[in-house]
Design a protein around this motif. Structure first.
Motif, PDB file in Angstrom:
ATOM      1  N   PHE A  51      27.200 -34.929 -29.333  1.00 14.81           N
ATOM      2  CA  PHE A  51      27.895 -36.091 -29.866  1.00 14.81           C
ATOM      3  C   PHE A  51      28.241 -35.802 -31.318  1.00 14.81           C
ATOM      4  O   PHE A  51      27.620 -34.957 -31.966  1.00 14.81           O
ATOM      5  CB  PHE A  51      27.027 -37.353 -29.776  1.00 14.81           C
ATOM      6  CG  PHE A  51      26.609 -37.693 -28.375  1.00 14.81           C
ATOM      7  CD1 PHE A  51      27.475 -38.358 -27.517  1.00 14.81           C
ATOM      8  CD2 PHE A  51      25.359 -37.326 -27.902  1.00 14.81           C
ATOM      9  CE1 PHE A  51      27.099 -38.654 -26.211  1.00 14.81           C
ATOM     10  CE2 PHE A  51      24.970 -37.626 -26.602  1.00 14.81           C
ATOM     11  CZ  PHE A  51      25.852 -38.287 -25.764  1.00 14.81           C
ATOM     12  N   ASN A  52      29.227 -36.509 -31.808  1.00 13.09           N
ATOM     13  CA  ASN A  52      29.629 -36.351 -33.197  1.00 13.09           C
ATOM     14  C   ASN A  52      29.000 -37.439 -34.058  1.00 13.09           C
ATOM     15  O   ASN A  52      28.953 -38.604 -33.652  1.00 13.09           O
ATOM     16  CB  ASN A  52      31.150 -36.434 -33.339  1.00 13.09           C
ATOM     17  CG  ASN A  52      31.863 -35.284 -32.660  1.00 13.09           C
ATOM     18  OD1 ASN A  52      31.236 -34.261 -32.335  1.00 13.09           O
ATOM     19  ND2 ASN A  52      33.147 -35.426 -32.439  1.00 13.09           N
ATOM     20  N   PHE A  53      28.525 -37.042 -35.232  1.00 12.97           N
ATOM     21  CA  PHE A  53      28.144 -38.035 -36.220  1.00 12.97           C
ATOM     22  C   PHE A  53      29.400 -38.744 -36.712  1.00 12.97           C
ATOM     23  O   PHE A  53      30.523 -38.276 -36.499  1.00 12.97           O
ATOM     24  CB  PHE A  53      27.451 -37.358 -37.402  1.00 12.97           C
ATOM     25  CG  PHE A  53      25.998 -36.997 -37.171  1.00 12.97           C
ATOM     26  CD1 PHE A  53      25.368 -37.222 -35.959  1.00 12.97           C
ATOM     27  CD2 PHE A  53      25.256 -36.417 -38.190  1.00 12.97           C
ATOM     28  CE1 PHE A  53      24.038 -36.890 -35.751  1.00 12.97           C
ATOM     29  CE2 PHE A  53      23.925 -36.080 -38.002  1.00 12.97           C
ATOM     30  CZ  PHE A  53      23.314 -36.313 -36.790  1.00 12.97           C
ATOM     31  N   THR A  54      29.222 -39.854 -37.410  1.00 15.18           N
ATOM     32  CA  THR A  54      30.368 -40.563 -37.984  1.00 15.18           C
ATOM     33  C   THR A  54      31.131 -39.662 -38.950  1.00 15.18           C
ATOM     34  O   THR A  54      32.348 -39.815 -39.135  1.00 15.18           O
ATOM     35  CB  THR A  54      29.888 -41.841 -38.698  1.00 15.18           C
ATOM     36  OG1 THR A  54      29.188 -42.661 -37.736  1.00 15.18           O
ATOM     37  CG2 THR A  54      31.049 -42.642 -39.254  1.00 15.18           C
ATOM     38  N   ALA A  65      32.383 -46.065 -33.940  1.00  9.87           N
ATOM     39  CA  ALA A  65      33.491 -45.409 -34.650  1.00  9.87           C
ATOM     40  C   ALA A  65      33.577 -43.936 -34.279  1.00  9.87           C
ATOM     41  O   ALA A  65      34.659 -43.412 -33.994  1.00  9.87           O
ATOM     42  CB  ALA A  65      33.335 -45.585 -36.159  1.00  9.87           C
ATOM     43  N   SER A  66      32.433 -43.249 -34.272  1.00  9.81           N
ATOM     44  CA  SER A  66      32.450 -41.821 -33.946  1.00  9.81           C
ATOM     45  C   SER A  66      32.777 -41.604 -32.473  1.00  9.81           C
ATOM     46  O   SER A  66      33.498 -40.667 -32.114  1.00  9.81           O
ATOM     47  CB  SER A  66      31.103 -41.177 -34.292  1.00  9.81           C
ATOM     48  OG  SER A  66      30.041 -41.783 -33.581  1.00  9.81           O
ATOM     49  N   LEU A  67      32.279 -42.478 -31.617  1.00 12.89           N
ATOM     50  CA  LEU A  67      32.540 -42.330 -30.193  1.00 12.89           C
ATOM     51  C   LEU A  67      34.020 -42.569 -29.885  1.00 12.89           C
ATOM     52  O   LEU A  67      34.618 -41.874 -29.057  1.00 12.89           O
ATOM     53  CB  LEU A  67      31.661 -43.290 -29.399  1.00 12.89           C
ATOM     54  CG  LEU A  67      31.288 -42.884 -27.971  1.00 12.89           C
ATOM     55  CD1 LEU A  67      30.622 -41.522 -27.932  1.00 12.89           C
ATOM     56  CD2 LEU A  67      30.386 -43.942 -27.342  1.00 12.89           C
ATOM     57  N   ALA A  68      34.635 -43.542 -30.563  1.00 12.56           N
ATOM     58  CA  ALA A  68      36.060 -43.816 -30.356  1.00 12.56           C
ATOM     59  C   ALA A  68      36.917 -42.631 -30.775  1.00 12.56           C
ATOM     60  O   ALA A  68      37.947 -42.345 -30.162  1.00 12.56           O
ATOM     61  CB  ALA A  68      36.472 -45.068 -31.125  1.00 12.56           C
ATOM     62  N   ALA A  69      36.500 -41.923 -31.823  1.00 15.12           N
ATOM     63  CA  ALA A  69      37.245 -40.742 -32.272  1.00 15.12           C
ATOM     64  C   ALA A  69      37.018 -39.551 -31.349  1.00 15.12           C
ATOM     65  O   ALA A  69      37.883 -38.676 -31.220  1.00 15.12           O
ATOM     66  CB  ALA A  69      36.827 -40.386 -33.696  1.00 15.12           C
ATOM     67  N   GLU A  70      35.893 -39.537 -30.679  1.00 17.01           N
ATOM     68  CA  GLU A  70      35.499 -38.390 -29.850  1.00 17.01           C
ATOM     69  C   GLU A  70      36.043 -38.459 -28.436  1.00 17.01           C
ATOM     70  O   GLU A  70      36.384 -37.434 -27.832  1.00 17.01           O
ATOM     71  CB  GLU A  70      33.970 -38.335 -29.821  1.00 17.01           C
ATOM     72  CG  GLU A  70      33.373 -37.197 -29.028  1.00 17.01           C
ATOM     73  CD  GLU A  70      31.845 -37.250 -29.038  1.00 17.01           C
ATOM     74  OE1 GLU A  70      31.241 -36.689 -28.112  1.00 17.01           O
ATOM     75  OE2 GLU A  70      31.263 -37.863 -29.956  1.00 17.01           O
ATOM     76  N   LEU A  71      36.120 -39.663 -27.881  1.00 13.41           N
ATOM     77  CA  LEU A  71      36.454 -39.813 -26.466  1.00 13.41           C
ATOM     78  C   LEU A  71      37.923 -40.188 -26.272  1.00 13.41           C
ATOM     79  O   LEU A  71      38.410 -41.123 -26.903  1.00 13.41           O
ATOM     80  CB  LEU A  71      35.582 -40.889 -25.824  1.00 13.41           C
ATOM     81  CG  LEU A  71      34.066 -40.686 -25.894  1.00 13.41           C
ATOM     82  CD1 LEU A  71      33.358 -41.780 -25.104  1.00 13.41           C
ATOM     83  CD2 LEU A  71      33.655 -39.318 -25.396  1.00 13.41           C
TER      84      LEU A  71
END
Length: 258
Positions: free
Chosen positions: A104-107, A160-166
């Motif tokens: 997973f990505n950090f913010t 926020a990080s999940l929205a940018a990642e997925l």
């Protein structure tokens, strides 16, 4: 053990057995071995079990919960909405021994993978920068180390990080394992736990969430449809859930993530 967080199974039902589809609909079987297929087999607490917070207290608002999934929430205020979804996806990948698939990505945008973590390559956060320690020793893929990894993820990742990642996906392609997601501070996310379909091809679906403060993951009631646990949605409609409304175009998927 299929569900390593369970020391003792006290459940009688799994999601796919307990949540009967609406009249005229049938369960749409997810692909064998997929995240969606794994979700359908998650255990539920018996009917009447209340949603509890991380500190053991009952959540004040219970009307939005249909059933509670039998998985721990931890003892700190970390496993909130996006965290709960990352927890479930990571548990699924861990059950497959797909350690490389747990990342997973950090913010900040920095990717933190469990495989690196297991080898001793740990993230070090200083201000707005993330550094990584050097790998050392033999890899530790134990369940305890996996949970330590997730705790760190929960601290520095979120909606926020999940929205940018997925990546986003069209509503017409909705399937179990997708999520409705609005990134922000705060944002919110709910996970599609199962899909039912009728002869005309229309879909209805189950949703689950954690929320703030951290709380047990629970299936939601559709308060727009008399409290049924099944939701339906058209391409141009807002998704109304008990504690958050998602704008059009909020569907994301773990498939093809960056």
């Amino acid at each position: 053990m299929q569900f390593p967080w369970l020391e003792q199974a006290i459940f009688a039902e799994r999601i796919e057995d307990a949540m009967a589809p609406p009249a005229g609909y049938h369960w749409q079987a997810a692909k064998a071995g997929s995240f969606g297929a794994w979700l359908a087999k998650l255990p539920l607490y018996p009917e009447g079990h209340k949603v509890h917070l991380y500190n053991g207290a009952q959540k004040p608002y219970q009307a939005g919960a249909a059933r509670v999934i039998q998985i721990d929430v931890g003892q700190s205020d970390l496993q909130q909405c996006a965290d709960a979804i990352m927890r479930l996806y990571a548990e699924y990948a861990y059950a497959q021994k797909d350690y490389e698939g747990i990342f997973f990505n950090f913010t900040s945008g920095d990717r933190v993978g469990f495989s690196d973590w297991a080898k001793g390559k740990k993230p070090i956060v200083k201000g707005n920068r993330v550094y990584f320690s050097a790998a050392k020793g033999a890899a530790d893929y134990s369940y305890g180390n996996f949970r330590s990894y997730l705790k760190r993820i929960f601290m520095f990742a979120g909606t926020a990080s999940l929205a940018a990642e997925l990546p986003k996906k069209p509503l017409a392609q909705l399937e179990a394992g997708d999520l409705f997601l609005q990134g922000g501070f705060p944002g919110h996310a709910v996970l599609v736990m199962g899909v039912a379909k009728n002869k005309a091809g229309k879909k209805q679906f189950l949703l689950a969430q954690s929320y703030m403060p951290a709380q047990e993951i629970h299936l939601l009631r559709n308060l727009q449809a008399g409290g049924s646990p099944w939701f339906s949605l058209a391409e141009d409609e807002i998704l109304y859930t008990p504690e958050w409304n998602f704008p059009v175009g909020s569907l994301h998927s773990f498939l093809g993530r960056k």
